[in-house]
Design a protein around this motif. Structure first.
Motif, PDB file in Angstrom:
ATOM      1  N   LYS A 106      -5.121  -3.855  13.361  1.00 26.09           N
ATOM      2  CA  LYS A 106      -4.750  -2.927  12.287  1.00 26.09           C
ATOM      3  C   LYS A 106      -5.864  -2.836  11.254  1.00 26.09           C
ATOM      4  O   LYS A 106      -6.160  -1.745  10.726  1.00 26.09           O
ATOM      5  N   ALA A 107      -6.505  -3.960  10.936  1.00 25.39           N
ATOM      6  CA  ALA A 107      -7.632  -3.941  10.002  1.00 25.39           C
ATOM      7  C   ALA A 107      -8.772  -3.099  10.568  1.00 25.39           C
ATOM      8  O   ALA A 107      -9.432  -2.349   9.835  1.00 25.39           O
TER       9      ALA A 107
ATOM     10  N   GLU B  26      -8.420  -0.580  12.548  1.00 26.05           N
ATOM     11  CA  GLU B  26      -7.995   0.824  12.415  1.00 26.05           C
ATOM     12  C   GLU B  26      -8.257   1.337  10.999  1.00 26.05           C
ATOM     13  O   GLU B  26      -8.796   2.433  10.805  1.00 26.05           O
ATOM     14  N   TYR B  27      -7.880   0.558  10.002  1.00 24.24           N
ATOM     15  CA  TYR B  27      -8.084   0.975   8.610  1.00 24.24           C
ATOM     16  C   TYR B  27      -9.566   1.160   8.289  1.00 24.24           C
ATOM     17  O   TYR B  27      -9.970   2.158   7.678  1.00 24.24           O
TER      18      TYR B  27
ATOM     19  N   ARG C  35     -10.913   4.217   9.983  1.00 31.33           N
ATOM     20  CA  ARG C  35     -10.361   5.490   9.517  1.00 31.33           C
ATOM     21  C   ARG C  35     -10.698   5.765   8.062  1.00 31.33           C
ATOM     22  O   ARG C  35     -10.984   6.912   7.688  1.00 31.33           O
ATOM     23  N   LEU C  36     -10.698   4.723   7.236  1.00 35.83           N
ATOM     24  CA  LEU C  36     -10.891   4.923   5.801  1.00 35.83           C
ATOM     25  C   LEU C  36     -12.271   4.502   5.314  1.00 35.83           C
ATOM     26  O   LEU C  36     -12.778   5.058   4.333  1.00 35.83           O
TER      27      LEU C  36
ATOM     28  N   LEU D 211     -12.296   1.268   0.814  1.00 40.46           N
ATOM     29  CA  LEU D 211     -11.313   0.198   0.666  1.00 40.46           C
ATOM     30  C   LEU D 211     -11.790  -0.909  -0.266  1.00 40.46           C
ATOM     31  O   LEU D 211     -10.972  -1.606  -0.877  1.00 40.46           O
TER      32      LEU D 211
ATOM     33  N   LYS E 291      -4.000  -6.924   3.727  1.00 42.76           N
ATOM     34  CA  LYS E 291      -2.856  -6.031   3.530  1.00 42.76           C
ATOM     35  C   LYS E 291      -2.651  -5.681   2.063  1.00 42.76           C
ATOM     36  O   LYS E 291      -2.159  -4.589   1.737  1.00 42.76           O
TER      37      LYS E 291
ATOM     38  N   THR F 164      -4.754  -2.624   1.384  1.00 43.10           N
ATOM     39  CA  THR F 164      -4.272  -1.394   2.019  1.00 43.10           C
ATOM     40  C   THR F 164      -2.937  -0.939   1.404  1.00 43.10           C
ATOM     41  O   THR F 164      -2.668   0.259   1.337  1.00 43.10           O
ATOM     42  N   ASP F 165      -2.140  -1.891   0.946  1.00 44.86           N
ATOM     43  CA  ASP F 165      -0.905  -1.518   0.252  1.00 44.86           C
ATOM     44  C   ASP F 165      -1.233  -0.784  -1.051  1.00 44.86           C
ATOM     45  O   ASP F 165      -0.578   0.205  -1.402  1.00 44.86           O
TER      46      ASP F 165
ATOM     47  N   TYR G 296      -3.946   0.873  -1.604  1.00 48.09           N
ATOM     48  CA  TYR G 296      -4.508   2.168  -1.200  1.00 48.09           C
ATOM     49  C   TYR G 296      -3.385   3.176  -0.945  1.00 48.09           C
ATOM     50  O   TYR G 296      -3.444   4.322  -1.414  1.00 48.09           O
ATOM     51  N   ALA G 297      -2.368   2.768  -0.203  1.00 50.49           N
ATOM     52  CA  ALA G 297      -1.250   3.658   0.117  1.00 50.49           C
ATOM     53  C   ALA G 297      -0.486   4.044  -1.152  1.00 50.49           C
ATOM     54  O   ALA G 297      -0.087   5.202  -1.331  1.00 50.49           O
TER      55      ALA G 297
END
Length: 319
Positions: free
Chosen positions: A30-31, A33-34, A37-38, A43, A74, A77-78, A80-81
């Motif tokens: 998942k890291a 992927e982030y 993608r970002l 980040l 996380k 990314t939290d 960020y969201a």
């Protein structure tokens, strides 16, 4: 100036670097992927608050590369969201305010002359006089940018106007539709006192300079949102003026804490106040309160960095 010397790092190397600095990454796929993608750099603004600090010999705070104990990928990314949704919510309200100001400018200035925006005698002298520092006339520069937009705009209405009236400039009620929030705010500040005041009064703002300052500050926030930049703990670049105590009772609480006007809460509060006049039936305040309740929890970051005072959601402004 030092030469940039940091090497290129593939995503796997970026993850290894973060782990070597103490970041906990439980879900490597998942890291990956982030980061793919970002991007690492985008980040990094969200894990910056989790980096350790120390003090230099002269007492200045120095931010280190290593992370505070237990920092999780996380958490960044939290944030960020959360920030992304906050930007979208603010774009919604700022669009309403921008359109309202556009209409107010067109109706107020247009009654003087269809091309009042081109007539220095109908505008504030500070806007139409040479700036002693730059040697430029703000109105001249503003008008040149407007004309460039009128010539190059691909909007259907602009093309229609150029075809039908090739020898005419657009009247203010058409030209105003070419203005982004920033140039619109500059023009608002360049109106005569009586005209700015006429628009401000419709929003319950007691002074035209206060209104112009608020609109300018909100235009900068809007640009931050539109460019997908970090918002949640970023200081306001253009800080809004605060009203004197009692002048705008719903906003009196902004003056109760130092530097309140430097954080995003001030922009949210001002937007909420203007929205009471622009669109009083909107449920935006409820949506904002619901979103703020989802602020990510971790040991190192709180909502204080956004300037939201304790119990803000119970203040009369937000009811």
């Amino acid at each position: 100036m030092s030469q940039y010397s940091k090497p290129y790092r593939a995503v796997a190397d970026q993850i290894a670097l973060l782990q070597s600095r103490g970041m906990v990454i439980d879900d490597v796929p998942k890291a990956t992927e982030y980061l793919s993608r970002l991007g690492y750099y985008r980040l990094s603004a969200y894990w910056y608050p989790f980096r350790q600090t120390t003090k230099s010999a002269n007492g200045a705070v120095v931010v280190l590369d290593d992370f505070k104990p237990g920092t999780e990928f996380k958490w960044a990314t939290d944030l960020y969201a959360f920030d992304k949704t906050l930007r979208l919510q603010l774009l919604d309200v700022l669009e309403r305010i921008e359109v309202f100001v556009r209409t107010g400018v067109a109706l107020t200035v247009g009654k003087h002359d269809p091309w009042a925006h081109r007539e220095p005698k109908l505008l504030d002298r500070r806007f139409t006089s040479k700036n002693p520092t730059s040697g430029k006339v703000p109105h001249t520069d503003w008008l040149a940018r407007l004309d460039d937009k009128a010539i190059g705009s691909k909007e259907e209405f602009a093309g229609h106007f150029r075809t039908k009236y090739p020898k005419s400039h657009m009247p203010i009620w058409i030209a105003v539709e070419l203005l982004d929030f920033g140039p619109l705010s500059h023009f608002l500040a360049g109106l005569k006192w009586v005209d700015t005041n006429a628009i401000a009064t419709t929003c319950g703002v007691p002074r035209p300079d206060l209104f112009a300052s608020w609109v300018r500050s909100l235009s900068v926030v809007r640009n931050t949102c539109a460019h997908h930049a970090r918002l949640w703990n970023k200081p306001l670049i253009d800080q809004p003026k605060l009203a004197a105590g009692g002048a705008v009772p719903l906003l009196d609480h902004l003056a109760t804490a130092p530097h309140t006007n430097r954080r995003i809460y001030a922009a949210c509060a001002i937007a909420r106040y203007l929205l009471l006049a622009v669109n009083p039936r909107t449920q935006w305040s409820q949506r904002l309160k619901a979103h703020m309740a989802t602020f990510p929890t971790n040991p190192y970051v709180t909502m204080n960095t956004m300037g939201f005072p304790k119990g803000w959601e119970s203040l009369p402004l937000w009811k």
